[in-house]
Each structure stands twice: as C-alpha cells, then as structure tokens.
Scaffold this active site. Sequence first.
Site, PDB file in Angstrom:
ATOM      1  N   ASN A   1       4.419 -50.817 -40.858  1.00 41.65           N
ATOM      2  CA  ASN A   1       4.762 -51.930 -39.955  1.00 41.65           C
ATOM      3  C   ASN A   1       4.444 -53.293 -40.581  1.00 41.65           C
ATOM      4  OD1 ASN A   1       1.990 -51.994 -39.873  1.00 41.65           O
ATOM      5  ND2 ASN A   1       1.785 -51.605 -37.684  1.00 41.65           N
TER       6      ASN A   1
ATOM      7  N   HIS B   1       1.513 -54.176 -41.924  1.00 39.91           N
ATOM      8  CA  HIS B   1       0.126 -54.653 -41.846  1.00 39.91           C
ATOM      9  C   HIS B   1      -0.526 -54.718 -43.236  1.00 39.91           C
ATOM     10  CE1 HIS B   1      -1.583 -50.328 -41.078  1.00 39.91           C
ATOM     11  NE2 HIS B   1      -1.721 -50.620 -42.343  1.00 39.91           N
TER      12      HIS B   1
ATOM     13  N   GLU C   1      -2.724 -56.111 -37.808  1.00 45.08           N
ATOM     14  CA  GLU C   1      -1.518 -55.502 -37.254  1.00 45.08           C
ATOM     15  C   GLU C   1      -0.543 -56.585 -36.765  1.00 45.08           C
ATOM     16  OE1 GLU C   1      -1.096 -52.470 -37.735  1.00 45.08           O
ATOM     17  OE2 GLU C   1      -2.632 -51.153 -36.935  1.00 45.08           O
TER      18      GLU C   1
ATOM     19  N   ASP D   1     -11.668 -53.011 -44.822  1.00 42.04           N
ATOM     20  CA  ASP D   1     -11.774 -52.572 -43.436  1.00 42.04           C
ATOM     21  C   ASP D   1     -12.552 -51.263 -43.273  1.00 42.04           C
ATOM     22  OD1 ASP D   1      -9.755 -51.127 -44.716  1.00 42.04           O
ATOM     23  OD2 ASP D   1      -8.152 -52.102 -43.607  1.00 42.04           O
TER      24      ASP D   1
HETATM   25  C1  F6R Z   1      -6.680 -49.653 -46.038  1.00 39.46           C
HETATM   26  C2  F6R Z   1      -5.824 -50.725 -45.525  1.00 39.46           C
HETATM   27  C3  F6R Z   1      -4.446 -50.455 -45.043  1.00 39.46           C
HETATM   28  C4  F6R Z   1      -3.640 -49.549 -45.968  1.00 39.46           C
HETATM   29  C5  F6R Z   1      -2.254 -49.289 -45.398  1.00 39.46           C
HETATM   30  C6  F6R Z   1      -1.458 -48.341 -46.258  1.00 39.46           C
HETATM   31  O1  F6R Z   1      -7.923 -50.157 -46.445  1.00 39.46           O
HETATM   32  O2  F6R Z   1      -6.275 -51.819 -45.469  1.00 39.46           O
HETATM   33  O3  F6R Z   1      -3.776 -51.687 -44.887  1.00 39.46           O
HETATM   34  O4  F6R Z   1      -3.544 -50.152 -47.224  1.00 39.46           O
HETATM   35  O5  F6R Z   1      -2.377 -48.748 -44.110  1.00 39.46           O
HETATM   36  O6  F6R Z   1      -2.069 -47.092 -46.247  1.00 39.46           O
HETATM   37  P1  F6R Z   1      -1.591 -45.929 -47.237  1.00 39.46           P
HETATM   38  O7  F6R Z   1      -1.928 -46.384 -48.602  1.00 39.46           O
HETATM   39  O8  F6R Z   1      -2.379 -44.724 -46.817  1.00 39.46           O
HETATM   40  O9  F6R Z   1      -0.120 -45.772 -47.034  1.00 39.46           O
END
Ligand code: F6R
Length: 260
Positions: free
Chosen positions: A136, A138, A143, A67
């Site tokens: 959450n 995701h 989301e 992403d």
């Molecule tokens: C990032 C992504 C997100 C993160 C998730 C956890 O490329 O796709 O799904 O993996 O938000 O983020 P952290 O590791 O910062 O807790």
Amino acid sequence: MRLVITDDYMEMSRKAAEWIAGEMKQKPGLVLGLATGSTPIGMYKELIEMYRKGQIDFSQVTTFNLDEYVGLHPEHPQSYHAYMWKHFFSHININKEHVNIPPGRFENEKDVCSRYDEKIKKSGGIDIQILGIGRNGHIGFNEPDSSLSIKTHIVNLALETIEANSRFFPQKDEVPKQAITMGLGSIMEAKTILLLANGRDKAAAIAKTLMGKVSTQIPASLLQLHPNVTMIMDKEAACFVTENKHVREWSFAYQSEGIG
Ligand code: F6R
C-alpha cells in the site's frame, strides 16, 4: 531519485550490500537506519558474508530500526528485535550498545517516542536509511492516511499490512494491530535513503511512488521530495515503471553511472 533495476532478488541484495560496505569504508562510524521484513534479508546475508571475509567492520556502526510491533516482548519470535538478532546482529561484530530498536512494550507512549527521536538526533542523524515498501506504499509503518506524523509514533496497522504480515505468524489473529514507527521526519532527514523492492506485488506501489503525485495516501511518494534517494529493485517490482519510456531511459542512465 536514482533507480537501479536488477535481474533478480540476489542481484538487488548484492548491490545494496556492496553500496553499504563502500560507505562503511569511508565512514566507519556510519549511522544506519534498518528495516525488517522479507526484502532486506538477502542484503543482510551479503553483509554478513563480507564481514566473515574480513572486508567490513561493524564495531563503530550505530543502527536505528524503523519499527516494532506494539505489545511484543523483544524475545517474542515474531518481534523485530528477534528478527534483527536472528538475521543480522548475532552474526556481526556490532556493539550491543550501538543497536537501537523501538521497544514494543513501554509504559509511557509519549516518552518512549520522544526518547527515540532524541537518540537519533544525538547520534548525528541517520547516514543511510534502508527502506522496504508495503504493497500500500507504506514506509516504516507509516500507513496511508490523510495526514502523516513527522515524529516516532504509535500507529494502527492497515488491514492489508496485517494481512501481508500474517505470513510470519502462526495465526492471523496473532498479528499485533499496532506498531511503533519512526515518523516521516526522521526518514526524510536521513542523508541518504536506499529503498529496496522485489517481486510483482510491489510493482503498483513502486509505480505510484515514482510516477504518481506526492500524497500521504502513498507515503513512499514523499521520497520524491528527498534530495538523495536510490531505489534498487528487481525487474518484477519495476515492471510498471519500465513500461514508461522516459523512466526506463532515466534508470538505465543511472545504472551505467553506477550507484553511490
Ligand atoms: C519493516 C518495515 C516495513 C516493510 C514493508 C515491506 O521494518 O518498515 O515498511 O519494509 O512492510 O515488507 P516486506 O519486505 O516483508 O515485503
């Protein structure tokens, strides 16, 4: 699903890197799906270290990132382009042409999304998809919602994601409100999925992912439908899961078999 519970973040990162290194040795032209955020930074450090020691070679590896924030220029310090070069690509011998990250700035939303999906297909598909998980539930920036997109798409970020990611920005109102993300289709089509999680604030999402119903309200729960998922997490992230005797035995059985 295979579950590996580690003592801490360092061990989680090392195990993940060792596993990827093992796969790279078997298939030098590996196609890796990559994530950003705090979780994989330790794994990237370990992989860089192995590269420096001459243990692995990235010259034939292709990567696809999950992403990017919509609106951010690749050189913006908080863009995922900048993150990837800072934490990983600048330190290894990857061929620039083999690096794929969805662009945050584009003219035609449909074109940019379908081109990304096409490129993944043309590469032969993702061999190993690395995932973190949002509080959450995701994955990528898919989301929680009443329905989920299969293809790469533009998504409005959930308020809690904006809140969680504001730690990377000087001001909360600078966090972009939208992202471009790989859809659940490309993630689920990956041959192997490696989800990493650490810290107590991921424990509820992990418990719902592993033990809850499959629901678009917890996108990571869809991974229950994938035939080859390994989750490596520290004991903090696993704390609700290990309260469940059945899952505890199951995870320890997998750990003694080893991963991969
Ligand atoms: C990032 C992504 C997100 C993160 C998730 C956890 O490329 O796709 O799904 O993996 O938000 O983020 P952290 O590791 O910062 O807790």
